[in-house]
Motif scaffolding. Structure first.
Motif, PDB file in Angstrom:
ATOM      1  N   VAL A  62       0.896  -1.449  -0.363  1.00  0.00           N
ATOM      2  CA  VAL A  62       0.381  -0.181   0.037  1.00  0.00           C
ATOM      3  C   VAL A  62       1.067   1.190   0.054  1.00  0.00           C
ATOM      4  N   GLN A  63       2.051   0.771   1.398  1.00  0.00           N
ATOM      5  CA  GLN A  63       2.950   2.137   0.537  1.00  0.00           C
ATOM      6  C   GLN A  63       3.003   2.450  -0.524  1.00  0.00           C
ATOM      7  N   GLN A  64       3.710   1.645  -1.488  1.00  0.00           N
ATOM      8  CA  GLN A  64       4.451   1.508  -2.319  1.00  0.00           C
ATOM      9  C   GLN A  64       3.357   1.807  -3.331  1.00  0.00           C
ATOM     10  N   PHE A  65       2.915   1.651  -3.976  1.00  0.00           N
ATOM     11  CA  PHE A  65       0.873   1.976  -4.268  1.00  0.00           C
ATOM     12  C   PHE A  65       0.971   3.288  -4.270  1.00  0.00           C
ATOM     13  N   GLY A  66       1.211   4.550  -3.184  1.00  0.00           N
ATOM     14  CA  GLY A  66       1.203   5.536  -3.053  1.00  0.00           C
ATOM     15  C   GLY A  66       2.431   6.290  -3.425  1.00  0.00           C
ATOM     16  N   TYR A 178       0.182  -9.796  -5.759  1.00  0.00           N
ATOM     17  CA  TYR A 178      -1.435 -10.569  -5.115  1.00  0.00           C
ATOM     18  C   TYR A 178      -2.353 -10.138  -5.591  1.00  0.00           C
ATOM     19  N   PRO A 179      -3.058 -11.104  -6.464  1.00  0.00           N
ATOM     20  CA  PRO A 179      -4.147 -10.710  -7.313  1.00  0.00           C
ATOM     21  C   PRO A 179      -5.445  -9.966  -6.473  1.00  0.00           C
ATOM     22  N   ARG A 180      -5.588 -10.721  -5.898  1.00  0.00           N
ATOM     23  CA  ARG A 180      -6.922  -9.947  -4.937  1.00  0.00           C
ATOM     24  C   ARG A 180      -6.660  -8.500  -4.655  1.00  0.00           C
ATOM     25  N   LEU A 181      -5.545  -8.348  -4.028  1.00  0.00           N
ATOM     26  CA  LEU A 181      -4.976  -7.513  -2.959  1.00  0.00           C
ATOM     27  C   LEU A 181      -5.407  -6.488  -4.074  1.00  0.00           C
ATOM     28  N   ARG A 182      -4.574  -6.323  -5.582  1.00  0.00           N
ATOM     29  CA  ARG A 182      -4.822  -5.625  -6.715  1.00  0.00           C
ATOM     30  C   ARG A 182      -6.020  -5.360  -6.678  1.00  0.00           C
ATOM     31  N   GLU A 183      -7.016  -5.945  -6.843  1.00  0.00           N
ATOM     32  CA  GLU A 183      -8.543  -5.994  -7.727  1.00  0.00           C
ATOM     33  C   GLU A 183      -8.496  -5.362  -6.421  1.00  0.00           C
ATOM     34  N   GLU A 184      -8.579  -5.242  -5.599  1.00  0.00           N
ATOM     35  CA  GLU A 184      -9.549  -5.135  -4.169  1.00  0.00           C
ATOM     36  C   GLU A 184      -8.850  -3.493  -4.158  1.00  0.00           C
ATOM     37  N   THR A 185      -7.713  -2.868  -4.273  1.00  0.00           N
ATOM     38  CA  THR A 185      -6.947  -1.657  -4.168  1.00  0.00           C
ATOM     39  C   THR A 185      -7.502  -1.267  -5.405  1.00  0.00           C
ATOM     40  N   GLU A 186      -7.925  -1.371  -6.634  1.00  0.00           N
ATOM     41  CA  GLU A 186      -7.892  -0.717  -7.799  1.00  0.00           C
ATOM     42  C   GLU A 186      -9.135  -0.766  -7.826  1.00  0.00           C
ATOM     43  N   ARG A 187     -10.130  -1.456  -7.455  1.00  0.00           N
ATOM     44  CA  ARG A 187     -11.217  -0.883  -7.136  1.00  0.00           C
ATOM     45  C   ARG A 187     -11.955   0.176  -5.962  1.00  0.00           C
ATOM     46  N   ILE A 188     -11.345   0.504  -4.690  1.00  0.00           N
ATOM     47  CA  ILE A 188     -11.744   1.421  -3.792  1.00  0.00           C
ATOM     48  C   ILE A 188     -11.154   2.684  -4.266  1.00  0.00           C
ATOM     49  N   LEU A 429      -9.115  -1.158   2.939  1.00  0.00           N
ATOM     50  CA  LEU A 429      -8.765  -2.682   2.665  1.00  0.00           C
ATOM     51  C   LEU A 429      -8.803  -3.394   4.411  1.00  0.00           C
ATOM     52  N   TYR A 430      -8.460  -2.961   5.452  1.00  0.00           N
ATOM     53  CA  TYR A 430      -8.882  -3.966   6.001  1.00  0.00           C
ATOM     54  C   TYR A 430     -10.356  -3.770   6.715  1.00  0.00           C
ATOM     55  N   SER A 431     -11.065  -2.851   6.419  1.00  0.00           N
ATOM     56  CA  SER A 431     -12.861  -3.338   6.831  1.00  0.00           C
ATOM     57  C   SER A 431     -13.396  -4.234   5.043  1.00  0.00           C
ATOM     58  N   SER A 432     -12.565  -4.053   4.334  1.00  0.00           N
ATOM     59  CA  SER A 432     -13.530  -4.545   3.430  1.00  0.00           C
ATOM     60  C   SER A 432     -13.860  -6.117   3.191  1.00  0.00           C
ATOM     61  N   GLY A 433     -12.970  -7.174   3.984  1.00  0.00           N
ATOM     62  CA  GLY A 433     -12.368  -8.149   4.013  1.00  0.00           C
ATOM     63  C   GLY A 433     -11.139  -9.097   4.284  1.00  0.00           C
ATOM     64  N   ASP A 434     -11.306  -9.878   4.562  1.00  0.00           N
ATOM     65  CA  ASP A 434     -10.142 -10.498   5.480  1.00  0.00           C
ATOM     66  C   ASP A 434      -9.026 -10.130   4.754  1.00  0.00           C
ATOM     67  N   GLN A 435      -8.004 -10.701   5.732  1.00  0.00           N
ATOM     68  CA  GLN A 435      -6.594 -10.351   5.193  1.00  0.00           C
ATOM     69  C   GLN A 435      -6.036 -11.024   4.805  1.00  0.00           C
ATOM     70  N   GLY A 436      -6.322 -11.995   5.325  1.00  0.00           N
ATOM     71  CA  GLY A 436      -5.625 -13.146   4.704  1.00  0.00           C
ATOM     72  C   GLY A 436      -5.925 -14.032   2.863  1.00  0.00           C
ATOM     73  N   SER A 437      -7.211 -13.843   3.114  1.00  0.00           N
ATOM     74  CA  SER A 437      -7.590 -14.239   1.876  1.00  0.00           C
ATOM     75  C   SER A 437      -6.966 -13.050   0.769  1.00  0.00           C
TER      76      SER A 437
END
Length: 572
Positions: A62-66, A178-188, A429-437
């Motif tokens: 997340v920090q690198q993305f910003g 991490y494809p799910r993290l990327r998808e969730e980040t772009e969506r937010i 990101l923390y409130s959107s879903g499970d961190q492990g998944s």
């Protein structure tokens, strides 16, 4: 010397070759190892089920993305794109080239503007004969022109939003692990940008409404009624009279000229120089051989559709009076490889006073032109006065809009998106879903990690083997090659005769001593003749096989030889 000596010599020669090749191979492996060190550093102590690792990886991503998003907008990225514009550079081009071009495209047509002013003055007077120029006509015409600025302002916001989405997609490429993290980040992030888009558009519309709410005729740059009336008497337009100051160079660059004969290929690249008064093209950038110079007075721009097999973007320069522009051509066709380059050239032509063609609607002003009739001198002076007032006030409004629209987009959309990514995206990101998944690796990334580790260890093992070979072996100079010329000379001319000495060719007389020198006496000690060197043995002679004959039999007579049959006698 034998086979053992040959084996020893070949082994030593192979060892010397290996030692000569090892330094280059060692350097190549060390370079490869250093390149893998950065990627392997995070894999050395990798444990897939460690929750602390997942939390740490999420924070780093997340920090690198910003940081990447901010660098791409501000223009200080580590990896600079040298192929095309991206990020902040494209947004800057939108603000200073595309948006002013869209504003100028909305510029009014002179004949249509005068017709609208004439109708407004006549409708305000009604059945009365107007003695004075009505200011309500000025206000009505100016508000209509301000209202048309909404479309380019909203289009500028759409182009900025599109570029921001491209930047978000490019920054998310580093999250491919991490494809799910990327998808969730772009969506937010895209959802937040879409929300800010609507807020920005509302603010832009509010800017236009503010301009429509009050007409500030006391502005310091406004021409005023007295100056407008004086300008109408002189029949000059202030904006056009002061449009061009000096013949300064506005832009230089290569363009493809299509107005070339088919015998020369149909099109050719030239070096174009655009100034405030003309456009010239040369053979190359040295500007020594000028091909042509075209004045810009009265010219217009128009877009030209691409050909069936052409990938180049084309625009044309023409004269609205349908006069020839260049030689026998009605328009000058120019093209470039990208749409961005074409838009940049169009913006440069706008600075030079060459405006785009205005596309009229069907049936426009065709039936209405006859209704105007011939204007009397008083009405004509009133129309000219209102026209100068509108031109002066719209110049002020256009300057303010070109300044405020980029600032509004920058504050409400771009800067707000940067603050959201750096401050609030992690909480979403923390409130959107499970961190492990979300931190589960893709199959491709796991395979890549295993291959990277195998390659890393194999490279280290290879360097260790190379070091052992260098320590356990040494270079030994090779013996000189054996000279076999003396052994092969006797075989070059066949067997040597027993008497020795050189052989002479058949029919050649024997050599005589030179001068008074006598022939050397034979050596008495050499009594026995020199033995003859044996040559290849002859092939043993074999008798040719006899032809088999028919066995003779004395009891049987020889077969008779057939004779010619008798010729019958001719009848008498």
């Amino acid at each position: 010397m034998g086979t053992p000596y040959l084996q020893k010599t070949l082994n030593q020669q192979l060892t010397n070759h290996i030692r000569d090749t090892l330094p280059q191979l060692r350097n190549k492996l060390q370079t490869q190892l250093l390149a893998m060190e950065k990627d392997v550093a995070e894999y050395k102590n990798f444990r897939p089920d460690d929750p602390a690792r997942k939390t740490k990886a999420m924070l780093q991503m997340v920090q690198q993305f910003g940081v990447d998003f901010e660098k791409r907008i501000e223009g200080s990225g580590d990896q600079i794109n040298t192929i095309e514009l991206s990020g902040g550079a494209r947004i800057n081009r939108i603000f200073h080239e595309r948006f002013p071009f869209e504003v100028v495209k909305m510029e009014y047509d002179e004949k249509e503007l005068r017709r609208e002013i004439s109708y407004a003055i006549k409708n305000i007077h009604g059945v009365r004969v107007g003695l004075f120029t009505p200011d309500m006509a000025f206000e009505a015409i100016t508000k209509r022109q301000i209202q048309r600025l909404k479309e380019p302002s909203l289009k500028c916001c759409d182009m900025v939003i599109q570029e921001l989405n491209n930047v978000v997609r490019q920054c998310g490429e580093k999250m491919a692990r991490y494809p799910r993290l990327r998808e969730e980040t772009e969506r937010i992030v895209t959802t937040h940008i879409r929300e800010r888009e609507q807020t920005t558009k509302d603010q832009l519309l509010l800017l236009i409404d503010l301009q429509l709410a009050y007409m500030n005729t006391n502005h310091e740059d406004f021409i005023g009624f007295a100056n407008a009336a004086a300008a109408s008497n002189k029949r000059t337009v202030p904006s056009q009279a002061t449009r061009k100051v000096g013949n300064q160079v506005i832009r230089k660059g290569y363009l493809n000229l299509h107005n070339v004969s088919l015998m020369r290929g149909g099109s050719k690249d030239y070096w174009f120089v655009l100034t405030a008064e003309s456009i010239s093209w040369f053979k190359d950038e040295e500007e020594k051989e000028k091909k042509y110079m075209l004045p810009l007075d009265g010219l217009r721009l128009r877009d030209i559709e691409q050909g069936f097999m052409s990938r180049r973007h084309t625009f044309g320069i023409f004269n609205p009076d349908t006069r020839n522009v260049y030689k026998d051509y009605k328009q000058l066709e120019l093209s470039a490889e990208s749409q961005e380059e074409i838009d940049s050239w169009k913006a440069s032509f706008l600075r030079a006073g060459v405006y785009p063609e205005r596309i009229k609607e069907e049936g426009e002003a065709s039936s209405q032109q006859a209704e105007i009739g011939s204007m009397d001198p008083q009405l004509e002076r009133q129309v000219e006065t209102i026209r100068n007032l509108v031109d002066s006030y719209m110049g002020i409004i256009s300057k303010q809009i070109r300044d405020l629209v980029p600032k509004t987009c920058m504050h409400l959309c771009i800067n707000n998106a940067k603050d959201f990514i750096l401050g609030e995206m992690l909480a979403h990101l923390y409130s959107s879903g499970d961190q492990g998944s979300m931190m589960e690796e893709s199959v491709e990334e796991a395979q890549r990690r295993e291959e990277m580790l195998k390659m890393y260890h194999a490279t280290k093992e290879a360097l260790k083997i190379i070091g052992d070979i260098s320590m356990s072996t040494m270079t030994v100079p090779m013996p000189p090659p054996v000279d076999n010329d003396d052994m092969l000379k006797p075989f070059s001319n066949g067997p040597t005769p027993a008497g020795g000495g050189p052989r002479r060719a058949p029919g050649q007389p024997p050599s005589r001593p030179v001068g008074n020198m006598a022939a050397p006496a034979p050596n008495p000690q050499r009594a026995s003749p020199v033995p003859m060197i044996p040559s290849r043995p002859d092939v043993p002679h074999r008798p040719a096989p006899t032809i088999p004959r028919r066995p003779a039999d004395g009891n049987k007579p020889a077969p008779p030889i057939p004779g010619r049959p008798a010729v019958p006698a001719r009848p008498t």
